[in-house]
Design a protein around this motif. Structure first.
Motif, PDB file in Angstrom:
ATOM      1  N   ILE A 166       0.848  -1.197   0.000  1.00  0.00           N
ATOM      2  CA  ILE A 166       0.000   0.000   0.000  1.00  0.00           C
ATOM      3  C   ILE A 166       0.876   1.237   0.000  1.00  0.00           C
ATOM      4  CG2 ILE A 166      -1.695   1.344   1.302  1.00  0.00           C
ATOM      5  CD1 ILE A 166      -2.754  -1.276   2.440  1.00  0.00           C
ATOM      6  N   ALA A 167       0.577   2.170  -0.903  1.00  0.00           N
ATOM      7  CA  ALA A 167       1.208   3.493  -0.913  1.00  0.00           C
ATOM      8  C   ALA A 167       0.080   4.513  -0.905  1.00  0.00           C
ATOM      9  CB  ALA A 167       2.091   3.669  -2.142  1.00  0.00           C
ATOM     10  N   TRP A 168      -0.039   5.260   0.184  1.00  0.00           N
ATOM     11  CA  TRP A 168      -1.132   6.235   0.367  1.00  0.00           C
ATOM     12  C   TRP A 168      -0.473   7.559   0.742  1.00  0.00           C
ATOM     13  CZ3 TRP A 168      -5.503   3.641  -0.880  1.00  0.00           C
ATOM     14  CH2 TRP A 168      -6.736   4.283  -0.764  1.00  0.00           C
ATOM     15  N   LYS A 169      -0.310   8.416  -0.276  1.00  0.00           N
ATOM     16  CA  LYS A 169       0.505   9.619  -0.087  1.00  0.00           C
ATOM     17  C   LYS A 169      -0.211  10.822  -0.683  1.00  0.00           C
ATOM     18  CE  LYS A 169       4.698   6.794  -0.391  1.00  0.00           C
ATOM     19  NZ  LYS A 169       6.054   6.641  -0.998  1.00  0.00           N
ATOM     20  N   GLU A 170      -0.419  11.840   0.156  1.00  0.00           N
ATOM     21  CA  GLU A 170      -1.121  13.039  -0.302  1.00  0.00           C
ATOM     22  C   GLU A 170      -0.562  14.268   0.402  1.00  0.00           C
ATOM     23  OE1 GLU A 170      -5.149  13.410   2.254  1.00  0.00           O
ATOM     24  OE2 GLU A 170      -5.081  11.598   1.003  1.00  0.00           O
ATOM     25  N   ASP A 171      -1.025  15.420  -0.028  1.00  0.00           N
ATOM     26  CA  ASP A 171      -0.525  16.704   0.472  1.00  0.00           C
ATOM     27  C   ASP A 171      -1.534  17.289   1.450  1.00  0.00           C
ATOM     28  OD1 ASP A 171       0.524  19.216   0.928  1.00  0.00           O
ATOM     29  OD2 ASP A 171       0.873  19.667  -1.199  1.00  0.00           O
ATOM     30  N   VAL A 172      -1.152  17.349   2.720  1.00  0.00           N
ATOM     31  CA  VAL A 172      -2.051  17.880   3.749  1.00  0.00           C
ATOM     32  C   VAL A 172      -2.480  19.313   3.450  1.00  0.00           C
ATOM     33  CG1 VAL A 172      -0.139  18.652   5.209  1.00  0.00           C
ATOM     34  CG2 VAL A 172      -2.373  18.165   6.243  1.00  0.00           C
ATOM     35  N   ARG A 173      -1.629  20.058   2.751  1.00  0.00           N
ATOM     36  CA  ARG A 173      -1.947  21.456   2.452  1.00  0.00           C
ATOM     37  C   ARG A 173      -3.124  21.567   1.480  1.00  0.00           C
ATOM     38  NH1 ARG A 173       3.228  20.288   2.578  1.00  0.00           N
ATOM     39  NH2 ARG A 173       4.679  21.468   3.892  1.00  0.00           N
ATOM     40  N   VAL A 174      -3.292  20.553   0.648  1.00  0.00           N
ATOM     41  CA  VAL A 174      -4.387  20.552  -0.324  1.00  0.00           C
ATOM     42  C   VAL A 174      -5.688  20.092   0.317  1.00  0.00           C
ATOM     43  CG1 VAL A 174      -5.236  19.462  -2.441  1.00  0.00           C
ATOM     44  CG2 VAL A 174      -2.844  20.186  -2.271  1.00  0.00           C
ATOM     45  N   TRP A 175      -5.613  19.030   1.127  1.00  0.00           N
ATOM     46  CA  TRP A 175      -6.818  18.386   1.640  1.00  0.00           C
ATOM     47  C   TRP A 175      -7.268  18.922   2.986  1.00  0.00           C
ATOM     48  CZ3 TRP A 175      -9.067  15.978  -2.140  1.00  0.00           C
ATOM     49  CH2 TRP A 175      -8.271  15.506  -3.195  1.00  0.00           C
ATOM     50  N   HIS A 176      -6.367  19.544   3.729  1.00  0.00           N
ATOM     51  CA  HIS A 176      -6.728  20.105   5.041  1.00  0.00           C
ATOM     52  C   HIS A 176      -6.060  21.465   5.238  1.00  0.00           C
ATOM     53  CE1 HIS A 176      -8.657  16.413   6.469  1.00  0.00           C
ATOM     54  NE2 HIS A 176      -7.696  15.776   5.836  1.00  0.00           N
ATOM     55  N   VAL A 201     -10.036   0.051   3.548  1.00  0.00           N
ATOM     56  CA  VAL A 201     -10.164  -0.786   2.350  1.00  0.00           C
ATOM     57  C   VAL A 201      -9.494  -2.135   2.581  1.00  0.00           C
ATOM     58  CG1 VAL A 201      -9.574  -1.006  -0.094  1.00  0.00           C
ATOM     59  CG2 VAL A 201     -10.306   1.206   0.816  1.00  0.00           C
ATOM     60  N   LEU A 202      -8.301  -2.101   3.160  1.00  0.00           N
ATOM     61  CA  LEU A 202      -7.566  -3.342   3.427  1.00  0.00           C
ATOM     62  C   LEU A 202      -8.385  -4.305   4.278  1.00  0.00           C
ATOM     63  CD1 LEU A 202      -4.820  -4.931   3.381  1.00  0.00           C
ATOM     64  CD2 LEU A 202      -4.297  -3.761   5.543  1.00  0.00           C
ATOM     65  N   THR A 203      -8.956  -3.815   5.360  1.00  0.00           N
ATOM     66  CA  THR A 203      -9.716  -4.690   6.250  1.00  0.00           C
ATOM     67  C   THR A 203     -11.026  -5.140   5.626  1.00  0.00           C
ATOM     68  OG1 THR A 203     -10.512  -2.689   7.392  1.00  0.00           O
ATOM     69  CG2 THR A 203      -8.688  -3.896   8.407  1.00  0.00           C
ATOM     70  N   ARG A 204     -11.556  -4.373   4.691  1.00  0.00           N
ATOM     71  CA  ARG A 204     -12.736  -4.839   3.955  1.00  0.00           C
ATOM     72  C   ARG A 204     -12.369  -5.996   3.026  1.00  0.00           C
ATOM     73  NH1 ARG A 204     -17.549  -6.694   3.423  1.00  0.00           N
ATOM     74  NH2 ARG A 204     -18.556  -6.304   1.396  1.00  0.00           N
ATOM     75  N   LEU A 205     -11.208  -5.911   2.386  1.00  0.00           N
ATOM     76  CA  LEU A 205     -10.803  -6.926   1.425  1.00  0.00           C
ATOM     77  C   LEU A 205     -10.274  -8.193   2.091  1.00  0.00           C
ATOM     78  CD1 LEU A 205      -9.017  -4.744  -1.277  1.00  0.00           C
ATOM     79  CD2 LEU A 205     -11.374  -5.600  -1.295  1.00  0.00           C
ATOM     80  N   TRP A 255      -2.713   6.957  -4.162  1.00  0.00           N
ATOM     81  CA  TRP A 255      -3.577   6.148  -3.292  1.00  0.00           C
ATOM     82  C   TRP A 255      -3.704   4.770  -3.927  1.00  0.00           C
ATOM     83  CZ3 TRP A 255      -5.956  11.020  -4.900  1.00  0.00           C
ATOM     84  CH2 TRP A 255      -5.831  12.040  -3.960  1.00  0.00           C
ATOM     85  N   ASP A 256      -2.696   3.934  -3.743  1.00  0.00           N
ATOM     86  CA  ASP A 256      -2.613   2.654  -4.448  1.00  0.00           C
ATOM     87  C   ASP A 256      -2.548   1.472  -3.481  1.00  0.00           C
ATOM     88  OD1 ASP A 256      -2.499   4.109  -6.794  1.00  0.00           O
ATOM     89  OD2 ASP A 256      -0.324   3.934  -6.991  1.00  0.00           O
ATOM     90  N   ILE A 257      -3.222   0.391  -3.853  1.00  0.00           N
ATOM     91  CA  ILE A 257      -3.125  -0.889  -3.148  1.00  0.00           C
ATOM     92  C   ILE A 257      -2.848  -1.960  -4.202  1.00  0.00           C
ATOM     93  CG2 ILE A 257      -4.321  -2.596  -1.734  1.00  0.00           C
ATOM     94  CD1 ILE A 257      -6.032  -0.333  -0.590  1.00  0.00           C
ATOM     95  N   VAL A 258      -1.744  -2.676  -4.046  1.00  0.00           N
ATOM     96  CA  VAL A 258      -1.358  -3.731  -4.990  1.00  0.00           C
ATOM     97  C   VAL A 258      -1.386  -5.067  -4.250  1.00  0.00           C
ATOM     98  CG1 VAL A 258       0.408  -4.590  -6.542  1.00  0.00           C
ATOM     99  CG2 VAL A 258       0.078  -2.119  -6.286  1.00  0.00           C
ATOM    100  N   ILE A 259      -2.169  -5.998  -4.787  1.00  0.00           N
ATOM    101  CA  ILE A 259      -2.349  -7.298  -4.145  1.00  0.00           C
ATOM    102  C   ILE A 259      -1.913  -8.389  -5.118  1.00  0.00           C
ATOM    103  CG2 ILE A 259      -3.988  -8.879  -3.074  1.00  0.00           C
ATOM    104  CD1 ILE A 259      -5.736  -6.474  -2.397  1.00  0.00           C
ATOM    105  N   THR A 261      -2.145 -10.137 -10.463  1.00  0.00           N
ATOM    106  CA  THR A 261      -1.924  -8.987  -9.590  1.00  0.00           C
ATOM    107  C   THR A 261      -3.062  -7.994  -9.738  1.00  0.00           C
ATOM    108  OG1 THR A 261       0.482  -9.223  -9.711  1.00  0.00           O
ATOM    109  CG2 THR A 261      -0.378  -7.077  -9.043  1.00  0.00           C
ATOM    110  N   LEU A 262      -3.689  -7.713  -8.617  1.00  0.00           N
ATOM    111  CA  LEU A 262      -4.785  -6.754  -8.560  1.00  0.00           C
ATOM    112  C   LEU A 262      -4.242  -5.416  -8.102  1.00  0.00           C
ATOM    113  CD1 LEU A 262      -7.906  -6.072  -8.409  1.00  0.00           C
ATOM    114  CD2 LEU A 262      -7.758  -6.781  -6.014  1.00  0.00           C
ATOM    115  N   THR A 263      -4.574  -4.353  -8.840  1.00  0.00           N
ATOM    116  CA  THR A 263      -4.160  -3.001  -8.452  1.00  0.00           C
ATOM    117  C   THR A 263      -5.387  -2.123  -8.301  1.00  0.00           C
ATOM    118  OG1 THR A 263      -2.050  -3.205  -9.619  1.00  0.00           O
ATOM    119  CG2 THR A 263      -2.790  -0.985  -9.066  1.00  0.00           C
ATOM    120  N   LEU A 264      -5.516  -1.530  -7.120  1.00  0.00           N
ATOM    121  CA  LEU A 264      -6.529  -0.508  -6.882  1.00  0.00           C
ATOM    122  C   LEU A 264      -5.806   0.832  -6.820  1.00  0.00           C
ATOM    123  CD1 LEU A 264      -8.728  -2.194  -4.110  1.00  0.00           C
ATOM    124  CD2 LEU A 264      -8.972  -2.303  -6.595  1.00  0.00           C
ATOM    125  N   SER A 265      -6.270   1.787  -7.607  1.00  0.00           N
ATOM    126  CA  SER A 265      -5.621   3.091  -7.652  1.00  0.00           C
ATOM    127  C   SER A 265      -6.658   4.191  -7.492  1.00  0.00           C
ATOM    128  CB  SER A 265      -4.844   3.261  -8.961  1.00  0.00           C
ATOM    129  OG  SER A 265      -5.706   3.115 -10.073  1.00  0.00           O
TER     130      SER A 265
END
Length: 310
Positions: free
Chosen positions: A144-154, A177-181, A230-234, A240-244
């Protein structure tokens, strides 16, 4: 779909309420925004009240509330809503601590109200198709790679840097999402938390998790400039399943898989309406427990100070 929209009030009028909840309610025939509870930020054309009790007394027709405040103090709001007989939707995270979250669940369970502790990323368009695709496959590992800019979203929101939040405000979306899957068997193994020298919450984190024999590597960052990730690779025995894009897009072995174009919050409110109609609560704190475990076991590292303007 009900013939009469449920009158609902929003508690806390901040960015998430204005960006998501208000327009979603406006577009949903099952709900009508009847009131807001806020001390500072009224909504044009909507009655505003200082407290839930004031609102419920003046507008007994209101049947439900959506709590969109920062997580601290949620228990008192929930107790006030229960006393007024209001069904409750909680914006994530559900509370400031596990103890408070459990007290919220217990208070709701002892009452006649419906409680929906939401995880909006679980309603992303690719989550249920991914769950179906994984059903007859064996998972080998997850990244999982979940990376964003706090200045944009908050922008300028100091509450995001309160203890226990920081990068886990977006990071908990990935964990939901992980715990749902994979289910609630996910356990934390190690954590490294990077704290700005002038903040009490981390700006980045690396986690090692596991679900039985499945290794899970997680990288969170709240200082990602440029394109957001915001990516999850399984990896499985069948591809290989990729959620982006926050699990709104899906690909298998690099080939895109069509999914419905359905906004998260529209699905969230449809879910809440179903719960209200069937008088059923939906409370799952497994993503929140992983965050708490990260703070319990996490190795703390100090990094450069954070400045909103930098």
């Amino acid at each position: 779909m009900s013939s009469t929209p449920v009158p609902i009030a929003i508690v806390g009028i901040g960015k998430i309420a204005r960006d998501q909840h208000i327009p979603t309610i406006a577009a949903d025939p099952n709900f009508r925004l009847a009131a807001v509870v806020t001390r500072n930020h009224p909504v044009e054309g909507v009655p505003a009240f200082a407290t839930i009790t004031d609102m419920a007394t003046a507008m007994p027709e209101v049947k439900a509330i959506s709590i969109c405040t920062p997580p601290r103090g949620r228990l008192d709001l929930v107790r006030e809503a229960i006393a007024a007989g209001l069904d409750i939707m909680l914006e994530k995270p559900p509370a400031a601590t596990i103890g408070e979250a459990e007290a919220i669940a217990e208070a709701a369970a002892a009452s006649d109200v419906v409680l929906h502790a939401t995880w909006h990323s679980r309603e992303a368009a690719a989550v249920e198709p991914a769950l179906a695709w994984l059903a007859d496959r064996t998972i080998r590992n997850v990244a999982i790679a979940w990376k964003e800019d706090v200045r944009v979203w908050h922008p300028g929101q100091e509450w995001i840097w309160e203890s226990g939040i920081g990068v886990f405000d977006p990071g908990i979306n990935a964990l939901s999402v992980l715990t749902r899957l994979i289910g609630d068997t996910v356990l934390l193994e190690t954590a490294a938390l990077r704290f700005p020298s002038n903040r009490t919450a981390p700006i980045a984190a690396d986690l090692t998790l596991s679900a039985g024999a499945i290794p899970i590597e997680v990288a969170f960052d709240f200082d990602q400039r440029g394109p957001q990730t915001w990516d999850i690779v399984i990896e499985t025995d069948g591809g290989t399943l990729t959620l982006s894009a926050g699990a709104s897009k899906m690909a298998v072995d690099g080939t895109p898989v069509p999914v419905a174009d359905d906004p998260e919050y529209a699905r969230l409110y449809r879910r809440f309406h179903h719960l209200v109609t069937t008088r059923t609560s939906d409370v799952d704190f497994s993503p929140f427990r992983l965050v708490a475990d990260a703070f319990m076991l996490g190795r703390r590292e100090t990094v450069d100070a954070f400045d909103w303007a930098s």
